[in-house]
Design a protein around this motif. Structure first.
Motif, short mmCIF file in Angstrom:
data_model
loop_
_atom_site.label_atom_id
_atom_site.label_comp_id
_atom_site.label_asym_id
_atom_site.label_seq_id
_atom_site.Cartn_x
_atom_site.Cartn_y
_atom_site.Cartn_z
N SER A 64 0.79 -1.26 -0.06
CA SER A 64 -0.08 0.13 -0.01
C SER A 64 0.88 1.36 0.02
CB SER A 64 -0.84 0.14 1.20
OG SER A 64 -1.75 -1.12 1.33
N ASN A 66 3.71 1.77 -1.54
CA ASN A 66 4.06 2.16 -2.90
C ASN A 66 5.59 2.62 -2.93
OD1 ASN A 66 3.88 2.14 -5.90
ND2 ASN A 66 3.28 4.01 -5.72
N LYS A 199 -6.46 1.97 0.31
CA LYS A 199 -5.38 1.15 -0.61
C LYS A 199 -5.45 -0.11 -0.34
CE LYS A 199 -2.82 4.84 -2.51
NZ LYS A 199 -1.26 5.57 -2.46
N ILE A 203 -6.36 -3.92 -2.00
CA ILE A 203 -5.36 -4.94 -2.36
C ILE A 203 -5.86 -6.21 -1.78
CG2 ILE A 203 -2.77 -5.82 -1.70
CD1 ILE A 203 -2.07 -2.65 -2.01
N GLY A 207 -7.87 -6.77 -5.29
CA GLY A 207 -7.85 -5.28 -6.10
C GLY A 207 -8.89 -4.61 -6.56
N ILE A 215 -9.45 -2.02 -9.76
CA ILE A 215 -8.71 -0.78 -9.82
C ILE A 215 -7.14 -1.29 -9.71
CG2 ILE A 215 -10.60 0.58 -9.59
CD1 ILE A 215 -9.33 1.13 -6.76
N SER A 216 -6.91 -2.32 -9.24
CA SER A 216 -5.24 -2.39 -8.99
C SER A 216 -5.06 -4.41 -8.89
CB SER A 216 -4.61 -1.84 -7.83
OG SER A 216 -5.30 -2.67 -6.65
#
Length: 383
Positions: A64, A66, A199, A203, A207, A215-216
């Motif tokens: 998360s 990043n 976030k 995850i 996602g 979206i991820s």
């Protein structure tokens, strides 16, 4: 089989009663949401996400944030190996800081290990002891470093009236075996930063923001409803468990106060600080040499085998001793972090064999405390 038949109607009735909580949508069952909300309220935390383990909570937290490629993550040298595994699996560099006499990370050594590549520092509240981290975390923020609190062994511990887990960017908790909230597995990731926790939730839920709106890249870290049900009821009885834990600690103290020092009383009504003593850690006398401490540990370990659930002797080897970690560091051209001599961690070396770790979990009873405590004192007086 007979026992199951006798209880099967009661079990089925119970499941039927709980069925409304098990209704499921893509973000989890209502029961999972109730656990997350309850945990947030009970420990005055930020929003929380229930996942399959504390290790996966840590893994999700790192994802998360990043952070940049080949970032360094600083951890205390006596941290659980599974945490180091997460750092390696994500392709980052584990860097280890020494510990002090309270078995907590040595803050001076920590900042000696900070480099331009440092992106995350992990602070552990070890064995139920709460750490006051506000000034240290403020310094980390000035350096642009994220902080994660490992509260796996310290849920409910207080520092200046606040529960642990409220100081870092993320905090993680465990429901693993023999943890203070032991439910056979599972973990919580929490943060008061709504953007970060959202976030993390995306995850951990494959996602997706809202199905089918992916979206991820994500993971399926959802706890199944039956396990969640068990976690729910364990959480509801946590206050009673803390009371019993305090009674075990007081029983230990009756044996050892004035005879052996123990690590961190951490009960201060004036400041509102309190340890939950996941382990009662006894310090062997300074007059004993390291060789004598090693011998004493072996004697205690060999003669209390029938109480294996109560006693642990000596710190486990720190993660950098693991062969794979050294190979990984060499592979990443960081051989200066590998094969470090013990002298690089004088705190760890000094404390390696000087402590006895006595458990306070639910399997510990008065009889086992009496047997082990009496034996330790008898051997101490004859050594």
């Amino acid at each position: 089989m007979t026992e199951f038949k006798e209880n099967s109607e009661e079990i089925l009735s119970f499941i039927k009663e709980m069925e409304p909580l098990l209704n499921y949508d893509f973000e989890g069952s209502h029961l999972v949401k109730n656990i997350e909300h309850y945990f947030k309220r009970r420990f005055n935390l930020g929003n929380s996400v229930l996942v399959t383990s504390a290790s996966m909570a840590f893994y999700t937290a790192i994802l998360s944030l990043n952070i940049k490629e080949k970032s360094e993550v600083i951890l205390p040298v006596n941290i659980c190996q599974s945490m180091v595994n997460c750092v390696i699996l994500l392709g980052f560099i584990p860097v280890f800081a020494d510990i002090d006499d309270d078995l907590c990370m040595d803050i001076g050594d920590l900042f000696n290990k900070v480099s331009p590549s440092t992106s995350i520092i992990v602070f552990v509240h070890p064995f139920g002891f709460p750490l006051e981290l506000n000034s240290t975390i403020a310094q980390c923020k000035k350096l642009g470093i994220y902080t994660i609190e490992d509260c796996a062994q310290a849920p409910g511990a207080l520092i200046k009236g606040n529960y642990v887990g409220n100081q870092g960017d993320f905090s993680i908790f465990s429901f693993g075996q023999n943890k203070p909230i032991s439910a056979g597995g599972g973990g919580i990731l929490s943060s008061k930063n709504n953007e970060l926790i959202q976030k993390a939730r995306v995850i951990a839920r494959e996602g997706a923001q809202n199905y089918p709106n992916f979206i991820s890249v994500g993971l399926n870290l959802s706890v199944n409803e039956i396990h969640a049900l068990y976690i729910y009821f364990i959480l509801k009885s946590f206050d009673e468990k803390l009371i019993l834990k305090d009674k075990r600690i007081e029983r230990y103290k009756k044996y050892f106060t004035g005879k052996l020092n123990y690590v961190g009383d951490y009960i201060d009504a004036t400041t509102g600080s309190k340890s939950i003593f996941h382990k009662m850690i006894l310090k062997l006398p300074d007059t004993m040499t390291e060789e004598e401490c090693v011998k004493f540990n072996k004697i205690v370990s060999a003669n209390t085998i029938h109480n294996f659930n109560i006693i642990q002797t000596a710190l486990t080897n720190p993660p950098f001793k693991v062969k794979f970690v050294n190979q990984y560091l060499e592979m990443n051209n960081r051989s200066e972090l590998a094969y470090l001599p013990d002298s690089c961690f004088p705190g760890w070396r000094k404390n390696l064999n000087r402590y006895l770790y006595l458990s306070t979990h639910d399997l510990v009873n008065d009889k086992s405390i009496d047997i082990v405590s009496t034996f330790i004192l008898s051997k101490l007086s004859s050594s």
